[in-house]
Design an enzyme around this catalytic site. Structure first.
Site, PDB file in Angstrom:
ATOM      1  N   CYS A   1      57.488  58.846  31.400  1.00 21.18           N
ATOM      2  CA  CYS A   1      58.433  58.422  32.434  1.00 21.18           C
ATOM      3  C   CYS A   1      59.583  59.400  32.659  1.00 21.18           C
ATOM      4  O   CYS A   1      60.351  59.241  33.604  1.00 21.18           O
ATOM      5  CB  CYS A   1      58.994  57.047  32.101  1.00 21.18           C
ATOM      6  SG  CYS A   1      57.711  55.905  31.553  1.00 21.18           S
TER       7      CYS A   1
ATOM      8  N   HIS B   1      68.077  54.477  34.459  1.00 23.01           N
ATOM      9  CA  HIS B   1      66.615  54.361  34.333  1.00 23.01           C
ATOM     10  C   HIS B   1      66.253  52.913  34.674  1.00 23.01           C
ATOM     11  O   HIS B   1      65.327  52.674  35.441  1.00 23.01           O
ATOM     12  CB  HIS B   1      66.179  54.728  32.927  1.00 23.01           C
ATOM     13  CG  HIS B   1      64.684  54.791  32.738  1.00 23.01           C
ATOM     14  ND1 HIS B   1      63.870  55.611  33.474  1.00 23.01           N
ATOM     15  CD2 HIS B   1      63.856  54.123  31.891  1.00 23.01           C
ATOM     16  CE1 HIS B   1      62.608  55.460  33.093  1.00 23.01           C
ATOM     17  NE2 HIS B   1      62.571  54.556  32.129  1.00 23.01           N
TER      18      HIS B   1
ATOM     19  N   HIS C   1      58.864  51.284  39.221  1.00 19.17           N
ATOM     20  CA  HIS C   1      58.941  52.373  38.246  1.00 19.17           C
ATOM     21  C   HIS C   1      57.819  53.336  38.573  1.00 19.17           C
ATOM     22  O   HIS C   1      56.637  53.012  38.415  1.00 19.17           O
ATOM     23  CB  HIS C   1      58.791  51.806  36.839  1.00 19.17           C
ATOM     24  CG  HIS C   1      58.966  52.843  35.768  1.00 19.17           C
ATOM     25  ND1 HIS C   1      59.315  54.151  36.013  1.00 19.17           N
ATOM     26  CD2 HIS C   1      58.847  52.759  34.415  1.00 19.17           C
ATOM     27  CE1 HIS C   1      59.406  54.814  34.884  1.00 19.17           C
ATOM     28  NE2 HIS C   1      59.128  53.999  33.886  1.00 19.17           N
TER      29      HIS C   1
END
Lengths: 404, 344
Positions: free
Chosen positions: A162, A295, A330
């Site tokens: 990520c 995030h 995401h």
């Protein structure tokens, strides 16, 4: 000689649209792109996802190219986003006399095509087409993209889950500062795949409804897909070619959480170290930062450790904090690139985008995210966070450009 | 380069024991390939932990720990890994499970372990190292990217010790990917595998194997461009071709595939420089250049070439000092790299 690195181009394709302007509009209006699954052929159709609202054929049509649809989705969406970035930067790699590199962050590479190969192989339809596999590895997409645009001076692919997109940007900056390159196209791409959808679901961290970053009742993340790329270059090169300077890419920091393969440490060690290294490298103080693009995935674990890390860094002066994952989902390897772009937009438009779906503050944290769109916010420095599986933690700092 | 960079340790799992002369060859119906000689993992890793690890992760962990030990330090300040296909065995397991079960069976461990940065993450976990950490998966540049990252990191942040690694493992899906890339046209073209870790350091010590003078990556060059790149590299390194004592070259053993590089070397280095073809020992894989670098470093340190390489016996008898070694790699004629080393 200035060692500054500036941003001169942006290109994006995400759940909230094709192109920077369309994305900006959606962000200003608080419009999410996360909805019912429409394009991915999964049996878990009930999971809300942030899909790019085009089929592969439609993406090909956008490119008006005569190539096979059989190529991976990541290839098409990278081409579209990078084409926009290069156009906005007014750079034509084949004609440029300066050194241009390409670094892409991704986690799945050509996996969407590999899945189709396995599907046929395993479930007894005619022999799976082996040619579906030849662009499986992550670097293959980067090279196909580099060859398409004629980029040759440096090509590579970051695969840190990520935080891939963010690390690609970090590495691009370092190569410019070291004098190896003048311009780098950096960012990330990840298409939605059965692999990642089922993978994340197996870890039980997907929300069956819209994700709620930094909310007390958050239940997990929504997956998304995107391609987000920036053109970064040395200030000297930008000035020399009269490039359009959008902002400064002032600093970046990377640290390892070194706690667990998938969970973040409760104290948010990796997050704290990454943010603190970045702030230190920029030579500023935490109080000089007006916005953290978090995030903020909406998982119980991330938002708590990131929140704690933010409070440790900023103390009583926590700036605006907002996660944009409520708009795009995401986007894994693309997240660092997508959210860097959103951070740049915050600077250019002097605004803060709302952290969607927030209603109840977390008990463990003193701050709450920004829950509405703010204008004239006085934004000079934005910190963008990306934390990944494997404990890879990266922060990037973007700042309002001060001309020499 | 702006700072001195040394190789202060190597940890390596390869199809060859660098002290010996045998290579471990393995046969399948369609191809011959080189399989690693695996160590006793329990020397560094508890069996109850390795039981749950995939083979590539075990190999990577072992080689990394061995490298750190041999470097004589407690822990590195940064960890950067290159791997062409990563943990592809676990990827395949997970893919197979979800495909066969129509997305009902999703083994989470396979998914977690399939992620490319599992290796760099687990090494950081083992050493509790919070320093800079990254992973590159870019074909024949995977390891070189890690190395450039490490060198610029040392230059910029005045870090002393950076652990870099290049590893890939032969598994069924790897062979399939290779077949998909239509790699194996030739019988002499061996594929291989390995896990190689090196400690790059800005500080020389008694255990330093060699010095890294410079490196360059060249992407998809035409023949003339590659010739120019090599000339310019040597010029920048201020070294003439007459000073090169040893070439460590990544020819794959297929004359068609090797032709471009062969012609370039004949043009730019027309003198007879002793050469070791390292892929005869490690085979071709995305991160084979890491092995090539480790081999060259080891040769410079011991001033001996392993018996396995025919050329080695001739050179060892001559007893000439090996001062400068140039490592040249090519992967599918798209990813080229040069690394220049010198004796400490």
């Amino acid at each position: 000689m200035s060692k500054k690195i500036v941003v001169t181009g942006l290109g994006i394709l995400s759940a909230i649209g094709a192109g920077v302007l369309r994305n900006l509009e959606a962000l200003q209006l608080g419009e999410t792109g996360i909805c019912q699954m429409k394009y991915l052929e999964s049996r878990h159709k009930a999971l809300p996802v942030g899909e790019i609202k085009f089929t592969n054929q439609e993406l090909l049509d956008m490119l008006s190219l005569d190539i096979e649809v059989i190529l991976p989705r990541n290839f098409f969406i990278s081409l579209i986003a990078i084409a926009e970035a290069l156009e906005s930067a007014k750079i034509k790699p084949r004609e440029a006399l300066y050194r241009i590199g390409l670094i892409i962050g991704t986690s799945v590479g050509g996996m969407d095509k590999t899945e189709k190969y396995y599907d046929r192989q395993v479930n007894g339809l005619s022999q799976g087409k082996l040619r579906n596999m030849h662009l499986h590895d992550c670097g293959s997409i980067t090279e196909a993209v580099a060859d398409y645009f004629g980029i040759k001076d440096f090509v590579s692919t970051v695969t840190t889950a990520c935080s891939s997109g963010a690390n690609a940007i970090l590495m691009g900056g370092r190569l410019i500062r070291s004098g190896l390159l003048d311009v780098v196209i950096v960012g990330g791409v990840d298409a939605l795949t059965l692999f990642t959808l089922n993978g994340f679901d197996s870890l039980q961290i997907l929300d069956r409804e819209l994700c709620k970053p930094f909310d007390h009742h958050r239940r997990g993340l929504n997956l998304g897909e995107a391609a987000g790329f920036l053109v970064i270059e040395s200030e000297n090169n930008a000035l020399r070619r009269s490039g359009n300077i959008l902002c400064e890419f002032s600093a970046a920091g990377n640290a390892a959480d070194a706690y667990h393969q998938t969970a973040s440490s409760p104290e948010g060690t990796g997050a704290r170290l990454a943010m603190s290294k970045t702030i230190q490298q920029a030579g500023i103080l935490p109080k000089d930062i007006q916005l953290v693009n978090a995030h903020g995935t909406g998982t119980r674990n991330n938002d708590l450790s990131e929140g704690i890390a933010i409070e440790q860094i900023f103390g009583d002066n926590v700036p605006y904090v907002s996660s944009t994952k409520g708009y795009t989902g995401h986007t894994l390897g693309a997240a660092g690139g997508v959210e860097a772009i959103f951070s740049v937009l915050s600077i250019l438009d002097d605004c803060v985008f709302a952290n969607l779906n927030f209603s109840t503050p977390m008990q463990e944290l003193a701050f709450r995210p920004v829950d509405r769109f703010l204008e004239s916010a006085g934004i000079r420095h934005v910190l963008s966070n990306s934390f990944g599986f494997g404990g890879n933690s990266t922060s990037l700092l973007f700042s309002k450009y001060q001309a020499l | 380069m702006k700072v001195n960079v040394f190789i202060n340790g190597v940890g390596l799992i390869a199809p060859i024991d660098l002290d010996g002369s045998d290579c471990k060859l393995f046969n399948r119906e369609d191809i011959v390939f080189l399989k690693c000689i695996e160590p006793e993992y329990k020397i560094y890793l508890q069996p109850n932990i390795t039981r749950r690890m995939s083979r590539i992760l075990k190999m990577g962990m072992w080689a990394a720990i061995d490298c750190v030990k041999k470097s004589g330090i407690e822990m590195p300040e940064a960890i950067i890994v290159g791997t062409g296909l990563g943990c592809i065995e676990d990827s395949q397991k997970f893919l197979q499970a979800i495909t066969e079960s129509f997305e009902q069976m999703r083994p989470p461990t396979a998914f977690i372990h399939s992620i490319h940065n599992t290796i760099s993450g687990q090494i950081a976990l083992y050493f509790r190292c919070h320093g800079y950490n990254s992973t590159y998966s870019h074909r024949g540049f995977s390891f070189e990217s890690a190395m450039v990252d490490a060198i610029t990191l040392i230059e910029e942040q005045e870090i002393t010790d950076v652990l870099i690694g290049g590893l890939d493992e032969i598994t069924e899906p790897y062979v399939e990917c290779g077949n998909a890339e239509m790699l194996y046209g030739h019988k002499e073209y061996l594929i291989g595998e390995g896990a190689t870790f090196l400690m790059l350091s800005s500080v020389e010590n008694a255990g330093s194997l060699c010095k890294v003078l410079g490196m360059q990556m060249i992407y998809f060059p035409a023949k003339s461009q590659l010739e120019v790149a090599l000339c310019l590299f040597l010029q920048e390194m201020e070294i003439s071709l007459f000073e090169l004592d040893l070439l460590v070259v990544g020819f794959v053993g297929d004359s068609e595939v090797d032709r471009l590089l062969s012609e370039v070397l004949n043009t730019v280095l027309p003198v007879a420089i002793p050469m070791v073809r390292y892929k005869q020992a490690c085979g071709e894989y995305h991160t084979a250049s890491a092995f090539g670098l480790a081999l060259a470093a080891s040769i410079l340190f011991r001033q001996q070439i392993p018996r396995f390489f025919e050329m080695g016996n001739i050179l060892n008898r001559q007893n000439k000092v090996i001062d400068y070694s140039l490592i040249i790699n090519q992967y599918r004629n798209k990813n080229f790299s040069f690394i220049l080393l010198s004796k400490c």
